[in-house]
Design a protein around this motif. Structure first.
Motif, PDB file in Angstrom:
ATOM      1  N   PRO A 248      38.833  22.446  40.483  1.00 54.51           N
ATOM      2  CA  PRO A 248      38.364  21.186  39.905  1.00 54.51           C
ATOM      3  C   PRO A 248      39.278  20.016  40.234  1.00 54.51           C
ATOM      4  N   PHE A 249      40.579  20.301  40.386  1.00 59.07           N
ATOM      5  CA  PHE A 249      41.556  19.286  40.783  1.00 59.07           C
ATOM      6  C   PHE A 249      42.409  19.874  41.897  1.00 59.07           C
ATOM      7  N   THR A 250      43.085  19.004  42.620  1.00 60.56           N
ATOM      8  CA  THR A 250      43.910  19.452  43.744  1.00 60.56           C
ATOM      9  C   THR A 250      44.971  20.456  43.292  1.00 60.56           C
ATOM     10  N   SER A 251      45.496  20.276  42.081  1.00 66.54           N
ATOM     11  CA  SER A 251      46.616  21.095  41.617  1.00 66.54           C
ATOM     12  C   SER A 251      46.203  22.288  40.766  1.00 66.54           C
ATOM     13  N   VAL A 252      44.913  22.477  40.540  1.00 68.34           N
ATOM     14  CA  VAL A 252      44.449  23.547  39.638  1.00 68.34           C
ATOM     15  C   VAL A 252      43.386  24.381  40.341  1.00 68.34           C
ATOM     16  N   ARG A 253      43.532  25.710  40.233  1.00 66.83           N
ATOM     17  CA  ARG A 253      42.522  26.626  40.770  1.00 66.83           C
ATOM     18  C   ARG A 253      42.263  27.741  39.771  1.00 66.83           C
ATOM     19  N   PHE A 254      40.994  28.145  39.696  1.00 67.64           N
ATOM     20  CA  PHE A 254      40.604  29.281  38.865  1.00 67.64           C
ATOM     21  C   PHE A 254      39.858  30.283  39.732  1.00 67.64           C
ATOM     22  N   GLY A 255      40.150  31.560  39.537  1.00 67.95           N
ATOM     23  CA  GLY A 255      39.493  32.594  40.321  1.00 67.95           C
ATOM     24  C   GLY A 255      38.831  33.637  39.434  1.00 67.95           C
ATOM     25  N   LEU A 256      37.758  34.196  39.932  1.00 68.93           N
ATOM     26  CA  LEU A 256      37.058  35.281  39.228  1.00 68.93           C
ATOM     27  C   LEU A 256      36.445  36.203  40.268  1.00 68.93           C
ATOM     28  N   SER A 257      36.639  37.503  40.086  1.00 72.86           N
ATOM     29  CA  SER A 257      36.059  38.459  41.031  1.00 72.86           C
ATOM     30  C   SER A 257      35.667  39.734  40.305  1.00 72.86           C
ATOM     31  N   VAL A 258      34.762  40.472  40.922  1.00 75.14           N
ATOM     32  CA  VAL A 258      34.323  41.760  40.388  1.00 75.14           C
ATOM     33  C   VAL A 258      34.238  42.745  41.539  1.00 75.14           C
ATOM     34  N   LYS A 259      34.678  43.967  41.294  1.00 76.47           N
ATOM     35  CA  LYS A 259      34.632  45.012  42.311  1.00 76.47           C
ATOM     36  C   LYS A 259      33.829  46.188  41.770  1.00 76.47           C
ATOM     37  N   THR A 260      32.908  46.677  42.582  1.00 78.70           N
ATOM     38  CA  THR A 260      32.115  47.834  42.178  1.00 78.70           C
ATOM     39  C   THR A 260      33.001  49.081  42.112  1.00 78.70           C
ATOM     40  N   PRO A 261      32.540  50.128  41.445  1.00 69.82           N
ATOM     41  CA  PRO A 261      33.266  51.400  41.549  1.00 69.82           C
ATOM     42  C   PRO A 261      33.381  51.831  43.010  1.00 69.82           C
ATOM     43  N   THR A 262      34.464  52.508  43.315  1.00 72.61           N
ATOM     44  CA  THR A 262      34.607  53.116  44.636  1.00 72.61           C
ATOM     45  C   THR A 262      33.950  54.481  44.602  1.00 72.61           C
ATOM     46  N   THR A 288      43.778  81.499  50.458  1.00 75.52           N
ATOM     47  CA  THR A 288      43.305  80.138  50.718  1.00 75.52           C
ATOM     48  C   THR A 288      41.908  79.947  50.158  1.00 75.52           C
ATOM     49  N   GLN A 289      41.582  78.713  49.808  1.00 76.78           N
ATOM     50  CA  GLN A 289      40.228  78.362  49.395  1.00 76.78           C
ATOM     51  C   GLN A 289      40.027  76.856  49.565  1.00 76.78           C
ATOM     52  N   TYR A 290      38.762  76.444  49.531  1.00 75.79           N
ATOM     53  CA  TYR A 290      38.390  75.063  49.816  1.00 75.79           C
ATOM     54  C   TYR A 290      37.273  74.650  48.864  1.00 75.79           C
ATOM     55  N   THR A 291      37.267  73.374  48.490  1.00 78.42           N
ATOM     56  CA  THR A 291      36.163  72.830  47.716  1.00 78.42           C
ATOM     57  C   THR A 291      36.002  71.348  48.020  1.00 78.42           C
ATOM     58  N   GLY A 292      34.847  70.803  47.686  1.00 75.50           N
ATOM     59  CA  GLY A 292      34.604  69.369  47.810  1.00 75.50           C
ATOM     60  C   GLY A 292      34.044  68.841  46.505  1.00 75.50           C
ATOM     61  N   TYR A 293      34.294  67.566  46.216  1.00 74.33           N
ATOM     62  CA  TYR A 293      33.714  66.956  45.028  1.00 74.33           C
ATOM     63  C   TYR A 293      33.578  65.464  45.244  1.00 74.33           C
ATOM     64  N   ARG A 294      32.849  64.831  44.324  1.00 68.89           N
ATOM     65  CA  ARG A 294      32.634  63.394  44.396  1.00 68.89           C
ATOM     66  C   ARG A 294      33.145  62.727  43.124  1.00 68.89           C
ATOM     67  N   PHE A 295      33.476  61.447  43.270  1.00 75.23           N
ATOM     68  CA  PHE A 295      34.096  60.742  42.151  1.00 75.23           C
ATOM     69  C   PHE A 295      33.793  59.256  42.270  1.00 75.23           C
ATOM     70  N   THR A 296      33.544  58.607  41.137  1.00 73.53           N
ATOM     71  CA  THR A 296      33.402  57.153  41.114  1.00 73.53           C
ATOM     72  C   THR A 296      34.506  56.565  40.244  1.00 73.53           C
ATOM     73  N   SER A 297      35.180  55.539  40.739  1.00 74.73           N
ATOM     74  CA  SER A 297      36.276  54.896  40.028  1.00 74.73           C
ATOM     75  C   SER A 297      35.729  53.834  39.066  1.00 74.73           C
ATOM     76  N   PRO A 298      36.580  53.193  38.267  1.00 75.59           N
ATOM     77  CA  PRO A 298      36.098  52.165  37.332  1.00 75.59           C
ATOM     78  C   PRO A 298      35.598  50.898  38.018  1.00 75.59           C
ATOM     79  N   TRP A 299      34.693  50.173  37.325  1.00 75.68           N
ATOM     80  CA  TRP A 299      34.418  48.783  37.666  1.00 75.68           C
ATOM     81  C   TRP A 299      35.679  47.971  37.416  1.00 75.68           C
ATOM     82  N   THR A 300      35.892  46.923  38.214  1.00 73.25           N
ATOM     83  CA  THR A 300      37.087  46.098  38.075  1.00 73.25           C
ATOM     84  C   THR A 300      36.707  44.622  38.033  1.00 73.25           C
ATOM     85  N   VAL A 301      37.278  43.897  37.067  1.00 74.16           N
ATOM     86  CA  VAL A 301      37.094  42.449  36.959  1.00 74.16           C
ATOM     87  C   VAL A 301      38.472  41.795  36.995  1.00 74.16           C
ATOM     88  N   ASN A 302      38.596  40.719  37.787  1.00 77.51           N
ATOM     89  CA  ASN A 302      39.866  40.020  37.942  1.00 77.51           C
ATOM     90  C   ASN A 302      39.670  38.542  37.608  1.00 77.51           C
TER      91      ASN A 302
END
Length: 465
Positions: A248-262, A288-302
């Motif tokens: 809004p002014f040369t000397s002031v800045r505001f930021g806002l962002s959102v990130k989806t889950p990974t 020895t053994q092996y497995t796979g799985y899936r995961f979603t991380s949190p939503w993030t707001v900054n």
């Protein structure tokens, strides 16, 4: 016969870093304060200012503030030391408890942390759109090399002395690849979006040894448990981030962002050499053994703010992560007992930084604090997969928050006739990371706090043109 010890199944499924739990997933999502030396020197509090490639993920609109092309390379030297801390007991069926641990250092390790470029595209004319910028960045967002030792002795519930010995070496390397498009509207509003791919790699090697000098029904010396263990986790994840910066002014800045889950797809390999289990000798052959799985991380707001007055700039920001988006699924897509939603809690990171320009030089300082991502009542519920029931990991670790203190200095040349400018920045960051540790062998095994203290020196070189 160790009445206080967990049952064979519970020992196996409550043990160490086990597959398909939120404790494993945390290894993929936990990040260090790594970026350009300018970004780190200000404690990462640059999401409202932009004009630094490290904001490509925290607030994608920051790339829209560029008015020139830029290339940046950042490298670092880092060292880590692990120190055991306070002890608490769950119950009192074991007695005469004594423990100790060596304070081990990882030595000095070199790392290439950032390689990036920004393409500035001026839009001619008198319209609101002033530029469309493109950015690409390779960033190393986690880099850990930790050694830990733990020894204890005590009397079991029947009064027999037990000696235990555990050593482990943990390495972690999470890398981020980012592609960004950003807009500059009237030099007041900046909009941006970033597609991020994360490559995650984790490795744990070590051994566990549980020894009885004497016990009824066994020889005078009994190896109760003895195993060498190796675990690796690797995979990739993807997310999208959207951001805006308003000036809004040369000397002031505001930021806002959102990130989806990974959205992660992760694989785990486990191997061990088992020499004794519950007092019975084993063949020591490799399993020895092996497995796979899936995961979603949190939503993030900054949310962020930046103030400039004279030659001084001050940045503040807060980043919040929402646990209700967390899910763990097996490789068939079946949710695993809502474990992630139960274990995780909302957590956040506070960042603050200051930069003072003195001619061609800049001085910087910053501070960050991240709260624990785990609820204090979290536990490992892992008896829903065969993979976990065939493991002999005994250590358990829970992330419990961290803080960073940073200092930085920078130098830039005079802008050349063609508009090019060379700069070099340096930063130092001291990190204190807290964790909760237990062996999970007894119902009332002691709970220990421990600290990872790391120091990192970063050097950035870059050119605008």
């Amino acid at each position: 016969m160790k009445r206080g010890i967990l049952s064979i199944v519970t020992v196996l499924v409550c043990a160490g870093i086990s597959a398909q739990t939120s404790y494993d997933a945390a290894n993929a999502i936990e990040q260090d304060l790594i970026g350009t030396a300018r970004y780190v020197g200000m404690g990462g509090a640059m999401s409202a200012f932009g004009n630094d490639i490290s904001t490509i993920s925290t607030n994608p609109a920051g790339i829209g503030t560029y008015t020139t092309n830029e290339v940046n390379f950042t490298a670092s030297l880092n060292s880590n030391k692990t120190l055991m801390g306070e002890t608490s007991m769950n119950a009192n069926s074991i007695s005469s408890y004594d423990w100790y641990s060596k304070n081990l250092s990882s030595g000095i390790n070199a790392s290439a942390d950032v390689l990036s470029f920004v393409l500035f595209n001026h839009v001619p004319g008198n319209g609101a759109l002033k530029s469309v910028n493109l950015g690409f960045a390779y960033r190393k967002i986690a880099n850990t090399n930790r050694f830990m030792t733990y020894y204890d002795s005590f009397n079991d519930p029947e009064g027999y002395t037990v000696y235990r010995d555990l050593e482990s070496n943990i390495t972690k390397s999470n890398k981020s690849y980012n592609l960004n498009v950003s807009l500059n509207l009237n030099n007041k509003l900046y909009l941006g979006t970033t597609l991020e791919m994360i490559s995650s790699s984790f490795s744990s090697t070590g051994y566990f040894y549980d020894y009885y000098p004497e016990q009824p029904g066994y020889s005078v010396a009994t190896d109760y448990h003895s195993a060498d263990m190796m675990t690796t986790q690797y995979g990739t994840g993807y997310n999208l981030a959207f951001g805006m910066i308003y000036r809004p002014f040369t000397s002031v800045r505001f930021g806002l962002s959102v990130k989806t889950p990974t959205w992660y797809g992760l694989n785990m390999d486990y191997a061990d050499y088992l020499y004794a289990f519950e007092g019975e000798p084993k063949d020591g052959e490799k399993f020895t053994q092996y497995t796979g799985y899936r995961f979603t991380s949190p939503w993030t707001v900054n949310a962020s703010a930046g103030l400039t007055f004279g030659k001084t700039a001050i940045g503040f920001e807060y980043e919040h992560n929402f646990e209700n988006s967390v899910m763990l699924l097996d490789d068939s897509g079946i949710i695993l007992s809502d474990q992630g939603d139960y274990d995780f809690q909302n957590y956040g990171t506070l960042r603050a930084g200051i930069e003072q320009n003195i001619g061609k030089f800049s001085l910087r300082a910053g501070y960050t604090r991240t709260t624990s991502m785990f609820d204090s009542e979290s536990y490992k519920f892992v008896d829903d997969t065969d993979f976990n029931m065939n493991r002999m990991d005994f250590q358990s670790e829970r992330h419990d928050g961290k803080r960073d203190i940073t200092l930085g200095v920078g130098y830039c040349t005079t802008i050349a006739e063609g508009g090019s400018q060379f700069y070099v920045d340096a930063a130092f960051v001291n990190t204190l990371r807290n964790s909760i540790f237990t062996l999970n062998e007894y119902y009332d095994d002691p709970i220990l706090g421990y600290e990872d203290r790391s120091n990192r020196l970063l050097i950035s070189v870059g050119c605008t043109f």
